[in-house]
Design an enzyme around this catalytic site. Structure first.
Site, short mmCIF file in Angstrom:
data_model
loop_
_atom_site.label_atom_id
_atom_site.label_comp_id
_atom_site.label_asym_id
_atom_site.label_seq_id
_atom_site.Cartn_x
_atom_site.Cartn_y
_atom_site.Cartn_z
N CYS A 35 0.83 -1.20 0.00
CA CYS A 35 0.00 0.00 0.00
C CYS A 35 0.86 1.25 0.00
O CYS A 35 0.38 2.34 -0.26
CB CYS A 35 -1.01 -0.02 1.14
N ASP A 37 2.55 2.81 2.45
CA ASP A 37 2.77 3.58 3.68
C ASP A 37 3.48 2.70 4.71
O ASP A 37 2.94 1.70 5.14
CB ASP A 37 1.44 4.07 4.28
N CYS A 60 2.47 8.79 1.86
CA CYS A 60 1.85 10.00 1.33
C CYS A 60 1.92 11.13 2.36
O CYS A 60 2.31 10.92 3.51
CB CYS A 60 0.40 9.71 0.96
N CYS A 104 -4.24 6.30 7.45
CA CYS A 104 -2.92 6.82 7.84
C CYS A 104 -2.87 7.08 9.34
O CYS A 104 -1.87 6.81 9.99
CB CYS A 104 -2.60 8.11 7.10
#
Length: 149
Positions: A35, A37, A60, A104
């Site tokens: 993904c 992250d 991100c 996140c």
């Protein structure tokens, strides 16, 4: 920008507590290369207090901002207070996140818990009764490899 609050943009552009902590006594890594992250959290704990915290995040802008805010929220706090950190608290401190970026903040919470679990493990203490069961770092948004990034 519209999509992100000023606080998110500030923590993305000027993240706090970035880097590695050579004398960390708790290190947690969460996330998933699929993904994109990945967060690594370094804690220096003395007398039950988080005296220093640093992070390295590959991800991100929202992942960087949530990591930065999470470190700010736990620095100088007791382990007990840090264990109460929730992704919701991180999101609120940042004045909100777009729904596709909420995972996140979950990663940021998990990174803190993983670092605390590592600290207890190094002390010869089973972390699970204290920290809880850590999941494998996959966020709900990652199912099927699409993260909404």
């Amino acid at each position: 920008m519209g999509m992100y609050s000023e606080k998110v943009m500030d923590h993305f552009a000027n993240p706090r507590n970035v880097g590695e902590l050579p004398d960390a006594n708790g290190i947690g890594e969460v996330g998933n290369a699929k993904c994109g992250d990945i967060m690594r959290m370094y804690l220096k704990i003395e007398n039950n207090t988080i005296t220093d915290v640093k992070f390295m995040t590959f991800g991100c802008g929202a992942a960087i901002a949530t990591s930065s805010m999470a470190t700010e929220l736990i620095k100088g706090k007791s382990i007990e207070e840090a264990l109460k950190l929730t992704n919701k608290a991180v999101v609120e401190a940042l004045d909100g996140l777009p729904p596709v970026k909420l995972h996140c903040s979950v990663l940021a919470e998990q990174a803190v818990k993983a670092a605390l679990a590592d600290y207890y493990t190094r002390q010869g203490v089973d972390p699970e009764p204290i920290v809880g069961k850590l999941d494998d770092g996959h966020c709900a948004g990652c199912e099927g490899g699409s993260c909404g990034v």
